[in-house]
Motif scaffolding. Structure first.
Motif, short mmCIF file in Angstrom:
data_model
loop_
_atom_site.label_atom_id
_atom_site.label_comp_id
_atom_site.label_asym_id
_atom_site.label_seq_id
_atom_site.Cartn_x
_atom_site.Cartn_y
_atom_site.Cartn_z
N ILE A 36 0.82 -1.20 0.00
CA ILE A 36 0.00 0.00 0.00
C ILE A 36 0.86 1.27 0.00
O ILE A 36 0.55 2.22 -0.71
CB ILE A 36 -1.00 0.00 1.19
N SER A 37 1.93 1.28 0.76
CA SER A 37 2.78 2.47 0.82
C SER A 37 3.38 2.81 -0.54
O SER A 37 3.49 3.98 -0.90
CB SER A 37 3.89 2.30 1.86
N THR A 94 -3.58 8.67 2.70
CA THR A 94 -2.94 7.88 3.76
C THR A 94 -3.37 6.42 3.70
O THR A 94 -4.47 6.10 3.21
CB THR A 94 -3.29 8.43 5.16
N ARG A 95 -2.51 5.57 4.23
CA ARG A 95 -2.83 4.14 4.32
C ARG A 95 -4.08 3.93 5.17
O ARG A 95 -4.91 3.08 4.90
CB ARG A 95 -1.67 3.38 4.96
N TRP A 99 -7.43 1.81 4.45
CA TRP A 99 -7.70 0.72 5.39
C TRP A 99 -9.10 0.85 5.98
O TRP A 99 -9.85 -0.13 6.04
CB TRP A 99 -6.64 0.72 6.49
N THR A 117 -5.54 -3.97 3.37
CA THR A 117 -4.88 -3.76 2.08
C THR A 117 -3.95 -4.91 1.74
O THR A 117 -3.80 -5.28 0.58
CB THR A 117 -4.09 -2.44 2.07
#
Length: 174
Positions: A36-37, A94-95, A99, A117
């Motif tokens: 995800i990042s 943002t993650r 999420w 994710t």
């Protein structure tokens, strides 16, 4: 608690319930196996059918390929600085935002798994394992240091099946 694998019908349900931009994030994860990042840090200038990224976790370079329809959707979503802009367009999404939407979607369908994710990365690994039948190849693509980690990902479908078979067995014999 670790995230778990999703069956194809569950993937489709979760995708259908996500906000459009978060659905696009998950489509990228499902197609590429990226974390995800790494997906959230994609920049509009990177969007080509094939491009290199430097993975944030491993620091390793990776060639990423995207099919034309997904690439077009990403271009349509992209902001000036990020493919997935946040509320402040100079910062990426943002993650936690993605999420939370995935959690909402999985609760909507009352999925028994812990979905996040990273579930998309496990779905990707299972598809690779089914396609190539080669754990070392899957390990290389996922950039895992240990084959044992890759086995958990690539065999997540079997582990999930075993888990629910055990629960049904225990339910009958309790």
């Amino acid at each position: 608690m670790k995230t778990e694998y999703l069956l194809q019908q569950e993937v489709e349900r979760v995708l259908a319930a996500l906000m459009p931009s978060n659905r696009l994030v998950m489509r990228v994860i499902l197609h590429t196996g990226l974390r995800i990042s790494d997906v959230l840090q994609l920049r509009p200038d990177q969007l080509k059918s094939k491009f290199w990224i430097s993975e944030q976790k491993t620091g390793k370079k990776r060639l990423v390929g995207l099919p034309a329809p997904l690439l077009e959707d990403l271009r349509l979503n992209a902001g000036e600085y990020w493919v997935f802009p946040g509320r402040d367009p100079r910062k990426h999404r943002t993650r936690q935002t993605v999420w939370a939407d995935i959690k909402r979607a999985s609760r909507l369908f009352r999925l028994p798994q812990n979905v996040g994710t990273h579930s998309g990365r496990k779905v990707y690994a299972v598809h690779l394992m089914q396609k190539y039948r080669d754990i070392e190849r899957v390990q290389k693509v996922l950039r895992h240091k240990y084959a044992s980690t890759t086995e958990i990902y690539a065999m997540a479908d079997l582990l999930l099946e075993q888990k629910y078979r055990y629960k049904r067995f225990r339910g009958r014999n309790a």
